[in-house]
Structures are given as structure tokens and as C-alpha cells.
Scaffold this motif. Structure first.
Motif, short mmCIF file in Angstrom:
data_model
loop_
_atom_site.label_atom_id
_atom_site.label_comp_id
_atom_site.label_asym_id
_atom_site.label_seq_id
_atom_site.Cartn_x
_atom_site.Cartn_y
_atom_site.Cartn_z
N THR A 261 -6.97 13.12 -3.46
CA THR A 261 -7.53 13.27 -2.13
C THR A 261 -6.65 12.58 -1.09
O THR A 261 -5.85 11.69 -1.43
N ASP A 262 -6.83 12.96 0.17
CA ASP A 262 -6.10 12.30 1.26
C ASP A 262 -6.39 10.81 1.29
O ASP A 262 -5.50 10.00 1.51
N GLU A 263 -7.65 10.44 1.06
CA GLU A 263 -8.03 9.03 1.12
C GLU A 263 -7.29 8.21 0.06
O GLU A 263 -6.74 7.14 0.36
N VAL A 264 -7.26 8.71 -1.16
CA VAL A 264 -6.57 8.00 -2.24
C VAL A 264 -5.08 7.87 -1.92
O VAL A 264 -4.49 6.79 -2.08
N LEU A 265 -4.47 8.94 -1.47
CA LEU A 265 -3.03 8.90 -1.19
C LEU A 265 -2.71 8.00 0.00
O LEU A 265 -1.70 7.28 -0.03
N ASP A 266 -3.54 8.01 1.03
CA ASP A 266 -3.31 7.14 2.18
C ASP A 266 -3.39 5.67 1.80
O ASP A 266 -2.62 4.83 2.29
N ILE A 267 -4.31 5.35 0.89
CA ILE A 267 -4.42 3.96 0.40
C ILE A 267 -3.19 3.61 -0.44
O ILE A 267 -2.54 2.59 -0.25
N SER A 268 -2.87 4.49 -1.37
CA SER A 268 -1.81 4.21 -2.34
C SER A 268 -0.43 4.10 -1.71
O SER A 268 0.34 3.19 -2.05
N LEU A 269 -0.11 5.02 -0.81
CA LEU A 269 1.26 5.10 -0.28
C LEU A 269 1.60 3.97 0.69
O LEU A 269 2.77 3.82 1.07
N GLN A 270 0.62 3.16 1.08
CA GLN A 270 0.93 2.03 1.95
C GLN A 270 1.58 0.88 1.18
O GLN A 270 2.12 -0.05 1.77
N TRP A 271 1.57 0.97 -0.15
CA TRP A 271 2.08 -0.13 -0.98
C TRP A 271 3.47 0.13 -1.54
O TRP A 271 4.01 -0.70 -2.27
N ILE A 272 4.08 1.27 -1.28
CA ILE A 272 5.29 1.68 -1.99
C ILE A 272 6.35 2.18 -1.03
O ILE A 272 6.04 2.64 0.07
N SER A 273 7.63 2.07 -1.45
CA SER A 273 8.74 2.65 -0.67
C SER A 273 9.78 3.20 -1.64
O SER A 273 9.83 2.81 -2.81
N TYR A 274 10.64 4.09 -1.12
CA TYR A 274 11.56 4.81 -1.99
C TYR A 274 13.02 4.76 -1.54
O TYR A 274 13.87 5.39 -2.17
N SER A 275 13.33 4.05 -0.49
CA SER A 275 14.71 4.01 -0.01
C SER A 275 15.53 2.97 -0.79
O SER A 275 14.97 2.06 -1.41
N ASN A 276 16.86 3.14 -0.76
CA ASN A 276 17.78 2.20 -1.41
C ASN A 276 17.41 1.97 -2.88
O ASN A 276 17.04 0.86 -3.28
N LEU A 277 17.57 3.01 -3.69
CA LEU A 277 17.09 2.96 -5.07
C LEU A 277 18.14 2.52 -6.09
O LEU A 277 17.92 2.64 -7.30
N GLU A 278 19.24 1.98 -5.64
CA GLU A 278 20.24 1.47 -6.59
C GLU A 278 19.70 0.23 -7.29
O GLU A 278 19.04 -0.61 -6.68
N ILE A 279 20.01 0.10 -8.58
CA ILE A 279 19.58 -1.08 -9.36
C ILE A 279 20.65 -2.16 -9.23
O ILE A 279 21.76 -2.01 -9.73
N THR A 280 20.32 -3.26 -8.58
CA THR A 280 21.28 -4.33 -8.42
C THR A 280 21.24 -5.26 -9.63
O THR A 280 20.23 -5.36 -10.33
N GLU A 281 22.34 -5.95 -9.86
CA GLU A 281 22.40 -6.88 -10.98
C GLU A 281 21.42 -8.03 -10.78
O GLU A 281 20.82 -8.52 -11.75
N GLU A 282 21.22 -8.45 -9.54
CA GLU A 282 20.28 -9.53 -9.25
C GLU A 282 18.85 -9.13 -9.61
O GLU A 282 18.11 -9.89 -10.24
N GLU A 283 18.45 -7.92 -9.21
CA GLU A 283 17.11 -7.43 -9.53
C GLU A 283 16.91 -7.33 -11.04
O GLU A 283 15.87 -7.72 -11.59
N TYR A 284 17.93 -6.80 -11.71
CA TYR A 284 17.80 -6.60 -13.15
C TYR A 284 17.77 -7.93 -13.90
O TYR A 284 17.02 -8.09 -14.86
N SER A 285 18.54 -8.89 -13.43
CA SER A 285 18.56 -10.21 -14.08
C SER A 285 17.19 -10.88 -13.99
O SER A 285 16.73 -11.51 -14.95
#
Length: 311
Positions: A261-285
């Protein structure tokens, strides 16, 4: 005599017919070679690859064939046995497969943040989880790590609660019925629990582990090695697709593939982002540190062995 003539013509033309048939078969193979078969679960964490499939469907050349699965074990079996070229998958599951000798590489993140810890409306703090039942989708998951981080906020460990594994789709109803007291799982199932009034957000993932690593895009070694140009084109296209996923576009793709539903997606999508998806060594460590600290693995693969960013 006529019969002999017809037979001779047939014998002469047969090689030509077979030749054309062979050409047709070769063309089909060439089309197959231009397709990348990617496994996914219908969750918001997979939206970047779903967006990429939409974008490539209108262009010449490489195409994405999406293969939907209903559970992580099913998806992982397809990935580990080479029935797909890659997958959007919990990165901890992929790390475990690599640790066990499966030829796969993580080539990008699936998203940033995008998880929440959901608890029943009676629970106010992390310490209230003592002796309660909490659900996660799989032991090898960022959700298990986030549970441990939550418990640490309340001075607890997993020994102080009952941890159970449930399918994501079952968690909102299990919370509503009192079967469990909380859960952490891929979206939009956290948002569903909030939407139906069964529970509330105790912590967002960025409050426990900023820029937490959860799902990743993984490709098989055979695909990378046998089709290096396609692999590079696919990964570049995937990262561009992630950059295009603002809230409006993400909701459009989610409505098409996730049946929410629109309500579920509007709630859910406020918590996530998709830009800059490269895996850095710092994040992985940092991920490796947490995987070891919370007992998911004693010998997770190194960044050099598991992550591929150069194509």
C-alpha cells in the motif's frame, strides 16, 4: 525415376536446412549471452536492481532477467549453484558462502540504512526486551547484528532473550498476535508492523550503526571472468540506477514489484537511500568487526578476496 530425383534433391538440400537451423541456434545463444540473470526477493532493499532492469528494458544491448524467490535459502541455493549470474542478497549470507569456497564477489551495496527495530507497543526501552521473544530472518544477517546492538543499549545480550528465525512475511502478524515481542527484518515488513498498529520503531538502523551494510549486489566469479565487459556494463548501470532512485521513483518501482500500500511504502522509504553504492574498505572492515564480535563468523573473507570494485 521421379522418386530417385526427389530423394537426390532432398539429400542435397538437407545440409542447407541444417545449416540455417544451426545459424538460428547461434543467434539465440547470442541473445542469451546478452542477458544477466539476477535473483532477488521482493523487498525495498532490492529496488536498485529492479530499477536497473526497468532502465535496460528500453535500451539496446545488455538486459536483466529478474528471478524472484520467496526466501533467502532458496535464493542462496540458486546463487551458490550457478543457476543465476548474481543476486541482490544479504551480504552476510554471501560472505558465508565465499568463506565456504563458493566463487562469488560483492560488487556493490544494495542500499544505505533502511532497517528498523520493531517492538510491541508495551516495550519502551531496549532493557524491556529481557526474557522476550525477538525474531530475525536469518542468523547470517545485518538484522542479527542490529539486534545485538539494540540489546547492548539496554545492557543485555542474546542470552537474555529468546531469538527465533521467521520468514519476513510472517513477522508483522506474529507481532500482532503476541507470538513475538519484536523483530528486525528487511523492508517493507517493518513498516507493515507500524502500519497495522502492531508495533512501533524502537531504533532505526542509522541510530545503531550509521551507514550499516545490509544487502549487496553479488555476481558469480564465472560471470565476471567469462563476460568481463558485460559485468562492467552491468555494475556501472546498477550504480546509475541507484543514483536515480529518489523517493518518488523508488515508490513507483516498489508499487510495481512489491504489491504494498501507499501507506506502507511511504513509511518504509523514509528510512533508506540508494545513491553511492560502492562498497568501501572502511565500511566492509566495520562489518567484519561486527560479524566476528556477534558470532556470525570467525573467519569472514577479506575485502581483497570478496569485494570487487575494479572492472
Amino acid at each position: 525415376m521421379k522418386k530417385i530425383y526427389k530423394l537426390a534433391v532432398l539429400l542435397l538440400t538437407l545440409p542447407l536446412v541444417l545449416g540455417f537451423a544451426a545459424c538460428g541456434k547461434s543467434d539465440t545463444n547470442e541473445e542469451t549471452e546478452e542477458t544477466v540473470k539476477i535473483a532477488y526477493l521482493p523487498i525495498t532493499h532490492s529496488l536498485a536492481v529492479l530499477e536497473e532492469a526497468e532502465e535496460l528494458s528500453t535500451t539496446e544491448g545488455l538486459k536483466v532477467e529478474l528471478v524472484k524467490y520467496g526466501s533467502w535459502p532458496e535464493l542462496l541455493d540458486a546463487l551458490n549453484t550457478g543457476r543465476v549470474d548474481g543476486a541482490s542478497v544479504l551480504i552476510e549470507l554471501a560472505m558465508k558462502s565465499r568463506e565456504e569456497g563458493i566463487g562469488i564477489k560483492a560488487v556493490a551495496l544494495g542500499h544505505h540504512d533502511g532497517n528498523v527495530v520493531i517492538v510491541s507497543n508495551e516495550i519502551e526501552t531496549a532493557s524491556d526486551l529481557k526474557d522476550k521473544t525477538f525474531a530475525i530472518p536469518h542468523r547470517q544477517s545485518s538484522h542479527n547484528i542490529l539486534l545485538n546492538e539494540t540489546l547492548a543499549k539496554g545492557g543485555l545480550t542474546v542470552d537474555d532473550i529468546n531469538v527465533t528465525e521467521l520468514a519476513p512475511t510472517e513477522m508483522p502478524s506474529a507481532l500482532a498476535s503476541g507470538q513475538i515481542d519484536g523483530y528486525c527484518v528487511a523492508e517493507p515488513f517493518g513498516a507493515m508492523g507500524v502500519s497495522i498498529g502492531a508495533g512501533k520503531v524502537l531504533y532505526r538502523s542509522d541510530e545503531l550503526w550509521e551507514d550499516s551494510v545490509c544487502c549487496g549486489l553479488v555476481l558469480t566469479d564465472s560471470f565476471i571472468n567469462d563476460r568481463p565487459e558485460d559485468a562492467k556494463a552491468f555494475v556501472d548501470s546498477y550504480k546509475n540506477a541507484g543514483n536515480n532512485l529518489d523517493h518518488e521513483r523508488a515508490k513507483e518501482i516498489a508499487k510495481k514489484y512489491l504489491n504494498q500500500t501507499d501507506e506502507v511504502l511511504d513509511i518504509s522509504l523514509q528510512w533508506i537511500s540508494y545513491s553511492n553504492l560502492e562498497i568501501t574498505e572502511e565500511e566492509y572492515s566495520l562489518l567484519v568487526e561486527k560479524v566476528k564480535a556477534y558470532g556470525l563468523s570467525e573467519t569472514p573473507p577479506s575485502y581483497e578476496d570478496f569485494v570487487k570494485i575494479d572492472f
